[in-house]
Design an enzyme around this catalytic site. Sequence first.
Site, mmCIF file in Angstrom:
data_model
loop_
_atom_site.group_PDB
_atom_site.id
_atom_site.type_symbol
_atom_site.label_atom_id
_atom_site.label_comp_id
_atom_site.label_asym_id
_atom_site.label_seq_id
_atom_site.Cartn_x
_atom_site.Cartn_y
_atom_site.Cartn_z
ATOM 1 C CG ASN A 116 23.056 57.940 88.051
ATOM 2 O OD1 ASN A 116 22.391 57.113 87.150
ATOM 3 N ND2 ASN A 116 24.327 58.391 87.563
ATOM 4 N N GLY A 117 21.351 54.875 88.962
ATOM 5 C CA GLY A 117 22.131 53.574 88.891
ATOM 6 C C GLY A 117 20.817 52.476 88.935
ATOM 7 C CG HIS A 149 28.282 39.128 49.970
ATOM 8 N ND1 HIS A 149 28.586 38.075 49.383
ATOM 9 C CD2 HIS A 149 29.208 39.808 49.826
ATOM 10 C CE1 HIS A 149 29.388 38.058 48.916
ATOM 11 N NE2 HIS A 149 30.079 39.262 49.084
ATOM 12 C CE LYS A 191 28.390 62.936 75.731
ATOM 13 N NZ LYS A 191 28.438 62.932 74.052
HETATM 14 C C1 F6R Z 1 26.752 57.868 70.041
HETATM 15 C C2 F6R Z 1 27.399 57.671 71.526
HETATM 16 C C3 F6R Z 1 27.195 56.764 72.360
HETATM 17 C C4 F6R Z 1 28.501 56.504 73.182
HETATM 18 C C5 F6R Z 1 28.811 55.214 73.883
HETATM 19 C C6 F6R Z 1 29.889 54.953 74.766
HETATM 20 O O1 F6R Z 1 27.118 59.192 69.525
HETATM 21 O O2 F6R Z 1 27.686 58.725 71.921
HETATM 22 O O3 F6R Z 1 27.153 55.375 71.264
HETATM 23 O O4 F6R Z 1 29.760 56.303 72.130
HETATM 24 O O5 F6R Z 1 27.381 55.217 74.762
HETATM 25 O O6 F6R Z 1 30.148 55.978 75.640
HETATM 26 P P1 F6R Z 1 31.209 56.338 76.308
HETATM 27 O O7 F6R Z 1 32.386 56.921 75.246
HETATM 28 O O8 F6R Z 1 30.966 57.348 77.233
HETATM 29 O O9 F6R Z 1 31.639 55.118 77.071
#
Ligand code: F6R
Length: 618
Positions: free
Chosen positions: A111-112, A514, A613
Amino acid sequence: MCGIIGYIGEKQAAPILIDGLKKLEYRGYDSSGVGVISSGPNGGMRPVPSKVILRKSHGKIQNLEELIKSRPFPESCIGISHTRWATHGAPNRVNAHPHSDCEGKILIVHNGIIENYEPLRDALRKRGHRIVSDTDTEVVAHLIEENNRGDLVQAVQKAIKQLDGAFALAIISSDYPDTLIAARVGSPLIIGLGKNENFVASDVPAILEHTKKIIYLKDQQMAVLKKDSVRVFWFGGKAVKPKVDVVKFHMDAVQKQGYAHFMLKEIHEQPDVLAQMIKSRLKGNQVILDGFGLTEAQLKGIKNIALIACGTAYHAGLVGRYVIEKLTGIPVMVDAASEFRYRDPIVDKSTLIVAISQSGETADTLAAVREAKSKGGKVIAICNVVGSSLTREADGVLYTHAGPEIGVASTKAYVAQIAMLYLMALKLSAHRKKIAARARLRIIRDFKRVPALYKDILKHKNAIAVIARKNSHFGCFLFLGRNVNYPSALEGALKLKEISYIPAEGYPAGEMKHGPIALIDEYRAVVCIAPQSEVYEKMISNMQEIRARKGKIIAIATEGDQAIKAHANHVVYIPKTNSLLTPLLVALPLQLIAYYIAVQLGCDVDQPRNLAKSVTVE
Ligand code: F6R
């Protein structure tokens, strides 16, 4: 971005790995794979050398599961697996992890991003290695192969010295069937400790069913897992006595519990998340911010605040700016973390940096935090995931404790983030004279009522579902709000577009004239966020302008506002509250509208296309 789980023990590895992958599917779901090492006697007749066996598939984990059913693994008590969110190379079977070396003995999942993979790959090819995928990952397997002089751990140490970028790696080799190696820089990796079994994973839910004892591996650390031992050490070789945490959450937290989707479950959890936060953070009228890490004198010395975050968390930051400035008078800047570094922000010792992140692993947020710290700023994290990278890098942490958020679209984490920003603003306001003490107490009183108001809104969710369904055919949505609810409009639009794929724009209502007004005709739906507030009349004017151009309006208004019906096609009501607190309440109908539209359109609500996520790459 991408999920890893590895197992070594006495049980069959494959079912544990597949089950773990399903819990990590929120991290990426364009392809997946499992690799195990089979070993042992062949019916007791003759010893069979260990060998690696791989099953990989494009698409969701279900495809992989079906493949494994049709071509089952032989007995094996060690294996690694991966669910991918593609960065380098198309999401297909060849690019799916695990990847292996030329001889097919070493398997790795990653991962990365390996930033220097191209020169490494070209050099490996010149030295005769056969590289078959388009990924940055595969080079690592070949580097380990090249450095293997009979000691796998040393080979891994030498290989990772050559890597630039971020990685969480899990590695096995058929020549070492009793060993699983893990290493991390930048991307999260945890070790789970069991009885005669140990695990490596990207995140706790993958292994929660098996153990609650967790070691959070730190950057530049490696671990060597045997079935009955775990050795942790720095890349250089120095041994580490790791801290073992016992995670608190229960399996229920990572299951749907009868809800059709995690998103719906997490929407319903919001009243409890808020109630819990209020219980632990408000003692009478006193705000308790344990973890803030600032003395009262330091709090008084704050001259300005910089809020940095991405996506939904950035929208929470925008709400925070209105609230903090209104309650404290402290100037606040808000930056998308991905932009913060590039604009040479004015930050010094008197700046309080607040990094907001559900996962605590978002690469841009982490990079922005490092930039701010290098300029002398003090960094506080508002974060949901305990032990995440952000919480380790920040000077103080305000945990939102919203529980695991599995739905890719953020809901309860967002509400918890804005609630925490209200608490922070209330705390800071005690030291300033921006608002009268009585007004401050009224806000605290109303804030405490929010969980109950959430329950009231949820009672009307079927009516909101009907409105959503009736409007699901519109090919384009505009979300308008003013003042504290301008960020709500941005968030409402983001929720809709990410789970339903309907183009949706969030706009400050005053800006409509606008430009965006050109979009309005009978084929557009406009969500107008118009609770009772000092900008209510102005919102009504905007709605009249939309109606005059035949646009269809869904209004979000305060209970009892009958007059607004004359200006809207549909009205969703929220209970009456202090206008400053309305972003907390309007978040709920906006989430439900997006959810029910996406369901009506048959979209994959919990795993929308192209998303993952946590975004651990810049
Ligand atoms: C939208 C969503 C993303 C996260 C963003 C930041 O529903 O979940 O826009 O908010 O990727 O993620 P975090 O909060 O984990 O830094």
